[in-house]
Design a protein around this motif. Structure first.
Motif, PDB file in Angstrom:
ATOM      1  N   ASP A 187     -95.964  -6.326  38.369  1.00  0.00           N
ATOM      2  CA  ASP A 187     -95.110  -7.510  38.391  1.00  0.00           C
ATOM      3  C   ASP A 187     -94.096  -7.471  37.250  1.00  0.00           C
ATOM      4  N   VAL A 189     -90.906  -7.098  37.053  1.00  0.00           N
ATOM      5  CA  VAL A 189     -89.686  -7.901  37.196  1.00  0.00           C
ATOM      6  C   VAL A 189     -89.946  -9.338  36.765  1.00  0.00           C
ATOM      7  N   GLN A 190     -91.109  -9.873  37.162  1.00  0.00           N
ATOM      8  CA  GLN A 190     -91.455 -11.241  36.754  1.00  0.00           C
ATOM      9  C   GLN A 190     -91.688 -11.309  35.237  1.00  0.00           C
ATOM     10  N   ASP A 193     -88.399 -11.327  33.501  1.00  0.00           N
ATOM     11  CA  ASP A 193     -87.754 -12.632  33.638  1.00  0.00           C
ATOM     12  C   ASP A 193     -88.209 -13.587  32.543  1.00  0.00           C
ATOM     13  N   ARG A 194     -89.494 -13.493  32.164  1.00  0.00           N
ATOM     14  CA  ARG A 194     -90.026 -14.367  31.106  1.00  0.00           C
ATOM     15  C   ARG A 194     -89.514 -13.972  29.721  1.00  0.00           C
TER      16      ARG A 194
END
Length: 222
Positions: A187, A189-190, A193-194
């Protein structure tokens, strides 16, 4: 790795965070200087990346802090990391002695291994653990054995919140996150993003867009 932690301004916070606290307080981190050259065997330069920094004591004198980065995503295949570090330290001291012929002491070296593989680190961290000595004889011969332990900076064991809160520059924190997650995080990419607030902080710094381009290249390649 060298593009970021090869610069004192980015390495300073990382090194200060991983060495023993008492040592961190005793060193003058503003005097941190990258030493030229490499102590890795020529045949292994495609596998290993080393950086050597010198830093002075607050009270005067010279100390050497040696930072070795094991950039494979798996554990070392030969299983002798402490032995490899001993060879590097010997080469560093030989080089130093050639430039300080009258010296009666040697500078201190702190070997540090940064690791970000998927498997837990299972290598012996103490050199004398590699020596084949019968257990019942070890107490008698211990005074004569070569003994040292290296610092293990295992990114997989450090919570993301702690990486965020470190004294490192924004770029060093972002790179540490990429080392930790880019190879192993499904994950990612997620996760990235954070961390966009840190990425924006990088972009605002001098040469920030160039630095972000390096980070993105690393992400795409791995």
């Amino acid at each position: 790795f060298k593009a970021v932690l090869g610069k004192p301004e980015h390495a300073r916070g990382t090194l200060r965070a991983v060495v023993p606290a008492a040592l961190a307080e005793a060193l003058d981190w503003q005097a941190l200087t990258l030493c030229p050259g490499s102590f890795v065997d020529a045949a292994l330069t495609h596998q290993h990346t080393d950086l050597l920094y010198s830093v002075t004591w607050r009270s005067g004198g010279e100390a050497l802090v040696y930072l070795l980065f094991e950039h494979q995503s798996t554990l070392p295949t030969e299983g002798l990391m402490a032995f490899r570090l001993l060879l590097y330290q010997d080469r560093i001291w030989e080089d130093w002695r050639a430039r300080h012929l009258k010296a009666k002491t040697l500078p201190m070296i702190i070997p540090i291994v940064m690791y970000h593989g998927a498997k837990p680190w299972s290598e012996p961290r103490s050199f004398d653990a590699l020596l084949d000595v019968p257990p019942d004889l070890r107490p008698a011969v211990e005074p004569y054995l070569v003994r040292f332990t290296y610092v293990l900076y295992d990114l997989s064991t450090i919570p993301d919140d702690k990486l965020r809160e470190g004294a490192m520059t924004a770029l060093a924190r972002l790179v540490a996150m990429c080392f930790k997650h880019a190879r192993t995080g499904a994950d990612f990419v997620q996760i990235l993003d954070r961390w966009m607030d840190v990425a924006r902080e990088v972009a605002r710094a001098p040469h920030g867009l160039q630095a972000l381009a390096q980070v993105m290249r690393y992400i795409l390649e791995v």
